[in-house]
Structure formats: structure tokens, C-alpha cells
Design a protein around this motif. Structure first.
Motif, PDB file in Angstrom:
ATOM      1  N   GLU A  69       0.833  -1.216   0.000  1.00 29.63           N
ATOM      2  CA  GLU A  69       0.000   0.000   0.000  1.00 29.63           C
ATOM      3  C   GLU A  69       0.862   1.258   0.000  1.00 29.63           C
ATOM      4  O   GLU A  69       0.570   2.232  -0.707  1.00 29.63           O
ATOM      5  CB  GLU A  69      -0.916  -0.031   1.251  1.00 29.63           C
ATOM      6  CG  GLU A  69      -2.323   0.482   1.029  1.00 29.63           C
ATOM      7  CD  GLU A  69      -2.839   0.328  -0.406  1.00 29.63           C
ATOM      8  OE1 GLU A  69      -3.010   1.378  -1.062  1.00 29.63           O
ATOM      9  OE2 GLU A  69      -3.072  -0.803  -0.891  1.00 29.63           O
ATOM     10  N   ASP A  70       1.943   1.240   0.796  1.00 26.80           N
ATOM     11  CA  ASP A  70       2.846   2.413   0.867  1.00 26.80           C
ATOM     12  C   ASP A  70       3.433   2.713  -0.510  1.00 26.80           C
ATOM     13  O   ASP A  70       3.488   3.867  -0.935  1.00 26.80           O
ATOM     14  CB  ASP A  70       4.009   2.135   1.838  1.00 26.80           C
ATOM     15  CG  ASP A  70       3.514   1.767   3.237  1.00 26.80           C
ATOM     16  OD1 ASP A  70       2.472   2.327   3.641  1.00 26.80           O
ATOM     17  OD2 ASP A  70       4.157   0.937   3.913  1.00 26.80           O
ATOM     18  N   LEU A  71       3.868   1.642  -1.185  1.00 26.83           N
ATOM     19  CA  LEU A  71       4.516   1.848  -2.482  1.00 26.83           C
ATOM     20  C   LEU A  71       3.505   2.286  -3.539  1.00 26.83           C
ATOM     21  O   LEU A  71       3.771   3.170  -4.348  1.00 26.83           O
ATOM     22  CB  LEU A  71       5.237   0.559  -2.920  1.00 26.83           C
ATOM     23  CG  LEU A  71       6.489   0.252  -2.072  1.00 26.83           C
ATOM     24  CD1 LEU A  71       6.966  -1.179  -2.282  1.00 26.83           C
ATOM     25  CD2 LEU A  71       7.622   1.228  -2.391  1.00 26.83           C
ATOM     26  N   ARG A  72       2.300   1.701  -3.484  1.00 26.97           N
ATOM     27  CA  ARG A  72       1.253   2.113  -4.438  1.00 26.97           C
ATOM     28  C   ARG A  72       0.957   3.615  -4.282  1.00 26.97           C
ATOM     29  O   ARG A  72       0.846   4.349  -5.256  1.00 26.97           O
ATOM     30  CB  ARG A  72      -0.029   1.307  -4.209  1.00 26.97           C
ATOM     31  CG  ARG A  72      -0.009  -0.082  -4.878  1.00 26.97           C
ATOM     32  CD  ARG A  72      -1.325  -0.812  -4.584  1.00 26.97           C
ATOM     33  NE  ARG A  72      -1.457  -2.079  -5.281  1.00 26.97           N
ATOM     34  CZ  ARG A  72      -2.031  -2.224  -6.477  1.00 26.97           C
ATOM     35  NH1 ARG A  72      -2.532  -1.176  -7.119  1.00 26.97           N
ATOM     36  NH2 ARG A  72      -2.133  -3.416  -7.045  1.00 26.97           N
ATOM     37  N   THR A  73       0.838   4.056  -3.015  1.00 27.23           N
ATOM     38  CA  THR A  73       0.540   5.478  -2.748  1.00 27.23           C
ATOM     39  C   THR A  73       1.678   6.371  -3.242  1.00 27.23           C
ATOM     40  O   THR A  73       1.458   7.386  -3.905  1.00 27.23           O
ATOM     41  CB  THR A  73       0.352   5.693  -1.222  1.00 27.23           C
ATOM     42  OG1 THR A  73      -0.617   4.743  -0.773  1.00 27.23           O
ATOM     43  CG2 THR A  73      -0.113   7.101  -0.920  1.00 27.23           C
ATOM     44  N   LEU A  74       2.898   5.952  -2.925  1.00 30.29           N
ATOM     45  CA  LEU A  74       4.083   6.723  -3.306  1.00 30.29           C
ATOM     46  C   LEU A  74       4.106   6.934  -4.824  1.00 30.29           C
ATOM     47  O   LEU A  74       4.311   8.051  -5.317  1.00 30.29           O
ATOM     48  CB  LEU A  74       5.335   5.958  -2.854  1.00 30.29           C
ATOM     49  CG  LEU A  74       6.677   6.656  -2.952  1.00 30.29           C
ATOM     50  CD1 LEU A  74       6.707   7.892  -2.072  1.00 30.29           C
ATOM     51  CD2 LEU A  74       7.803   5.702  -2.550  1.00 30.29           C
ATOM     52  N   PHE A  75       3.871   5.844  -5.568  1.00 31.56           N
ATOM     53  CA  PHE A  75       3.964   5.937  -7.027  1.00 31.56           C
ATOM     54  C   PHE A  75       2.759   6.665  -7.628  1.00 31.56           C
ATOM     55  O   PHE A  75       2.881   7.367  -8.624  1.00 31.56           O
ATOM     56  CB  PHE A  75       4.161   4.542  -7.647  1.00 31.56           C
ATOM     57  CG  PHE A  75       5.614   4.120  -7.611  1.00 31.56           C
ATOM     58  CD1 PHE A  75       6.405   4.233  -8.742  1.00 31.56           C
ATOM     59  CD2 PHE A  75       6.202   3.665  -6.436  1.00 31.56           C
ATOM     60  CE1 PHE A  75       7.749   3.878  -8.713  1.00 31.56           C
ATOM     61  CE2 PHE A  75       7.544   3.305  -6.389  1.00 31.56           C
ATOM     62  CZ  PHE A  75       8.327   3.414  -7.540  1.00 31.56           C
ATOM     63  N   ALA A  76       1.577   6.531  -6.995  1.00 32.64           N
ATOM     64  CA  ALA A  76       0.401   7.260  -7.496  1.00 32.64           C
ATOM     65  C   ALA A  76       0.628   8.765  -7.362  1.00 32.64           C
ATOM     66  O   ALA A  76       0.150   9.566  -8.177  1.00 32.64           O
ATOM     67  CB  ALA A  76      -0.839   6.827  -6.738  1.00 32.64           C
ATOM     68  N   ASN A  77       1.419   9.156  -6.351  1.00 31.52           N
ATOM     69  CA  ASN A  77       1.690  10.583  -6.118  1.00 31.52           C
ATOM     70  C   ASN A  77       2.568  11.221  -7.187  1.00 31.52           C
ATOM     71  O   ASN A  77       2.739  12.435  -7.214  1.00 31.52           O
ATOM     72  CB  ASN A  77       2.349  10.785  -4.748  1.00 31.52           C
ATOM     73  CG  ASN A  77       1.324  10.654  -3.644  1.00 31.52           C
ATOM     74  OD1 ASN A  77       0.118  10.768  -3.904  1.00 31.52           O
ATOM     75  ND2 ASN A  77       1.775  10.397  -2.427  1.00 31.52           N
TER      76      ASN A  77
END
Length: 500
Positions: A438-446
Motif C-alpha cells: 500500500e505504501d509503495l502504491r501510494t508513493l507511485f500514485a503521487n
């Protein structure tokens, strides 16, 4: 056609002034000039082997010249035409090939013994694969092959050598049936099987000790004790060209039958011995490999070639030296970046060597960066100048010579084998245990894109992450490569060839 016969014995050698005219009438005897002093008969014969049978050779050592006789005029014409398009190199030195005035070579065997021994070895191998009796063969012409399988070790592997590159080079000498690649004792090795031991022999004779790219990736070739390879999977590590239906082995389905059929057809085209059409292959590394397949130096792909790139049509509002360093750093070690003061949509980028600038150019020209399609060409500048001491150029020039972020500093580093074109799927590594999907998905969506898919590798230190477009993936790589994830872990991001 009057047949001129040339004899070469001690006192006749003076007649061999060499032929001066460049475009004489075609002849099956070729005159080769400007040979490096220490070059051997085997190396000169190898120049002719892909084009047909070599029937005689005469080395004029003192003059750095040689005469090479091919079995047919057609073979000689093919060879001259090919090498007029791409300058041949021996030992990194350009050499010159033209038709001789002589129509055949008549050499005095006592004087030309070594050359004759080498030739006999090659001819015996080409003709019958029978042992050569009554000739002492020089070491460079090994006894005929027992096995159709070669074991290949690659020394000084500063650039990636792929299974396709090997197929390309070795197909010159006959149909390649199977290849298996692996790493042993920290060295990249391969087993390669021909349909016929004769082909293995010719390839070994011509390619052993040759460099694939200028000044690196040296081939060391021996016969394998195996006479048949058992290939289970068709992927980037192993391939059986006779069985396009094999699965790829990493959970991906085998090739679609229609593709498999096309693939079989294509490989049979590739395997025509001596077929010299430069195959349409996608990038500069492969082009260099194609050139190496004829063991010919590629213009501009030498390690000393042009190291400076000119990048234009940049988004001048957004681009920084750092963003160019990160993106171009995927394909080589960027030394310096200068955004042009009077033309801020253009930049000069200096790579560590000519091969890296070729790789970066072939992979990044035409890609989208900050919404604009960038153009990448070789610059005529030899280096990127730094601003004079105390002169402020608004941070447009940056020296990255000592950057800790260079990916290719270590010779033979794993990174050399993982250079891929920009793709929507990114490979992430160096992920600390505490960071979740989830952390990585959020980071990359940003970074402004959409994350389509995500998959951790088993150890959770690496993952694949797919953005919805290549442009979004490029943006994410620029923004997040070397991003600090805490616990002293900086995220490493590169393009992947896999899809999720």
C-alpha cells in the motif's frame, strides 16, 4: 579472362608491390592492406570464412599486407561489397580490402608452410571433418571438432551480452539449434549447439579471442564434452530454436501457437549460414552485436566513440540536470549535464563512454519526458565544459563525476544484464521490511500516474509495479529512484521487461 598466376618464393616476393588501384575488376583474390603487425593467418582467414571457402592465403609480413583467395568470384564480390559498407577491423585497427590484379595465388609451400597448415586445417574441417594427416597444424588451428556444442565464456563483460546477441553472432557459421546461458564463478557462460560439428569448428576458429564490442566482452570458446543440450524452457536464459512451443518456465504461458509458428519461421531465416543482411534488431547494443557478428568495428560504437549526447525538445519549465541524470543514468554513468543557457529546451549530457551514449540514445530518443517527446542525438562536442570558477550559471550545469548513484561503476555488475527499454512496468529493489504494498502504491500514485498492478518478489526486497503508460513510468522513475524509504534504504528503480 586471362589467368594470371602469381608465384611467391623468396626472390619473387618483390613482385608483390601490392595492387594500388582501388576498384579493380572483380577477382577471387583479394588484396588486404594495413594489417596490424602481429596479426595471424587465422585472423585473416576468419575475415573470409563467413562468405565462403578460403582456398589460399599469402601473408606479406614486412608490408603488413596479405592476399586471400576465395573459391569463387561471387564469394569475393560479396565480401568486398559487405566490407565496403562497414569498415573491417582486426585488433581494433581498420584494414582495407580490394580486388587484386591477380586472378589466382600460386604459393610456394615451403615458404608459406604455416599459412598452408592453417588453411588445410580449416579446409579439412569445412570439407570432411576428417582428421588431418601428415600436417603439423599450428596451435591456432585446432584439430577437427568432435562435438557440435561449444562452451563460451565472456571475459571483460562491461556490457550486457544476451542470448539474442550470441545467436546473432554464431548464426554466421551455421544453424544454431539451442543455447543455454548461466553464470558460474561470477562469469557469464553459455552452451551453444549447432546442427553440425563442422559449424562449431568454424565458429571456434573465427571467434575465439574476438571482442563482441570494441575493447570488451572477449569470447573464450572451447568444445563442450556434451554432444546434445536438453533445453526445458524458452526464455532469456535458454532457448531451443527447434521447439518454439516450449514454456517460458516462470509461470508465464508458452508462446501463443501463432507466434510460435512465426518465430520458427523467423529463426529458420536467421540461420542461413553466411546470410549477411544486417538483421533488423531493435537497439544499438544489438546493432553493435550484428557488427561484431562480422567482427567489424561499428562506426560510433567504439568504447572511445562520442560520449556526449544532445537532447532537445525538453520541457524547459520542468527539466533539471538532476532529472536528466536520473533518466539517462539507467543506460550509463552520466558524468556531466548542461542545460543550454540560450536554449533551455536543449541539454548536453556526457556519458562515461561511447557505448553508453549509444545505448541511451537508442533507448530514449522519441520517449516522452514531462509531456514532450524528446530527441536524442550524438553531439559534436567531445566533453561538457563546466562554468568557470565563481561564475553562476543558475545551476544549469552539474558535474556528476563522483556521484554515488552510478549504476555501472563495477565491471561485470548485475546491472549490465538488466538494461531494458523504457516500459510501463518498473522493477523496484532495496525495499525495507517495514514498507508494505500500500505504501509503495501510494508513493507511485503521487507522481501523477495510475498504478495498474503490483507484485512483491518472494523476499519482499524487490517488486514489480506497473503504471498505466510508459510516460508515467518514466516520470515515476525520475521522481523516485534513490527515494529514501527510511531505515537507510534508498529505493532503486529501473525498467523491467516483465509484465505483471
Amino acid at each position: 579472362m586471362s589467368s594470371m598466376v602469381v608465384t611467391a618464393n623468396g626472390n619473387d616476393n618483390k613482385k608483390f608491390k601490392g595492387d594500388d588501384k582501388m576498384d579493380g575488376a572483380p577477382s577471387r583474390v583479394l588484396h588486404i592492406r594495413k594489417l596490424p603487425g602481429e596479426v595471424t593467418e587465422t585472423e585473416v582467414i576468419a575475415l573470409g570464412l563467413p562468405f565462403g571457402k578460403v582456398t589460399n592465403i599469402l601473408m606479406l609480413k614486412g608490408k603488413n599486407q596479405a592476399f586471400l583467395e576465395l573459391a569463387t568470384e561471387e564469394a569475393a564480390i560479396t565480401m568486398v561489397n559487405y566490407y565496403s559498407a562497414v569498415t573491417p577491423h582486426l585488433r581494433n585497427q581498420p584494414i582495407y580490402i580490394q580486388y587484386s590484379n591477380h586472378k589466382e595465388l600460386k604459393t610456394d609451400n615451403t615458404l608459406n608452410q604455416r599459412a598452408q597448415a592453417v588453411l588445410q586445417a580449416v579446409t579439412a574441417v569445412q570439407a570432411t571433418n576428417a582428421p588431418i594427416s601428415g600436417t603439423t597444424v599450428s596451435e591456432s588451428a585446432v584439430t577437427p571438432a568432435q562435438s557440435p556444442v561449444l562452451r563460451i565464456i565472456i571475459d571483460n563483460m562491461y556490457y550486457p551480452v544476451t542470448l539474442d546477441v550470441l545467436h546473432q553472432i554464431f548464426s554466421k557459421f551455421g544453424a544454431v539449434l539451442k543455447i543455454i546461458t548461466f553464470t558460474k564463478n561470477n562469469q557469464f557462460q553459455a552452451l551453444l549447439q549447432y546442427g553440425d560439428p563442422v559449424n562449431a569448428q568454424q565458429a571456434k576458429l573465427a571467434l575465439d579471442g574476438q571482442n563482441i564490442y570494441n575493447a570488451c566482452c572477449t569470447l573464450r570458446i572451447d568444445f563442450s564434452k556434451l554432444v546434445n543440450l536438453n533445453v526445458k524452457y524458452n526464455n532469456d536464459k535458454s532457448r531451443d530454436y527447434t521447439r518454439p512451443d516450449l514454456p517460458s518456465g516462470d509461470g508465464q504461458p508458452a508462446l501463443d501457437p501463432a507466434i510460435a509458428a512465426a518465430f520458427a519461421k523467423e529463426t529458420s531465416l536467421l540461420a542461413v549460414p553466411g546470410a549477411l543482411s544486417p538483421l533488423a534488431i531493435p537497439n544499438a547494443a544489438a546493432a553493435a552485436a550484428a557488427a561484431a557478428a562480422g567482427r567489424v568495428g561499428m562506426p560510433g560504437v567504439s568504447a572511445g566513440g562520442n560520449t556526449v549526447l544532445l537532447v532537445s525538445n525538453l520541457n524547459e519549465e520542468m527539466v533539471t540536470p538532476q532529472s536528466l541524470f536520473t533518466l539517462f543514468g539507467v543506460y550509463g554513468d552520466v558524468q556531466r549535464v548542461k542545460i543550454l543557457y540560450n536554449k533551455k529546451d536543449s541539454a548536453l549530457i556526457q556519458m562515461a563512454d561511447g557505448n553508453q551514449s549509444q545505448l541511451a540514445m537508442s533507448h530514449l530518443n522519441g520517449q516522452k519526458m514531462y509531456g514532450k517527446i524528446i530527441r536524442v542525438t550524438l553531439s559534436k562536442h567531445q566533453t561538457v565544459q563546466l562554468p568557470r570558477e565563481g561564475l553562476d550559471d543558475q545551476g544549469l550545469t552539474k558535474d556528476f563525476g563522483n556521484s554515488p548513484l552510478h549504476r555501472f561503476k563495477k565491471p561485470g555488475s548485475k546491472n549490465f544484464q538488466n538494461i531494458f527499454p523504457p516500459s510501463a512496468t518498473l522493477h523496484l529493489s532495496n525495499i525495507p521490511p517495514s514498507v508494505a504494498e500500500e505504501d509503495l502504491r501510494t508513493l507511485f500514485a503521487n507522481t501523477g500516474g495510475t498504478v495498474k498492478a503490483f507484485k512483491f518478489f518472494q523476499d519482499h526486497k524487490m517488486a514489480l509495479l506497473q503504471m498505466s503508460t510508459v510516460e508515467e513510468a518514466i516520470q515515476a522513475l525520475i521522481d523516485l529512484h534513490n527515494y529514501n524509504l527510511g531505515e537507510n534504504h534508498h529505493l532503486r528503480v529501473s525498467f523491467s521487461k516483465s509484465t505483471i
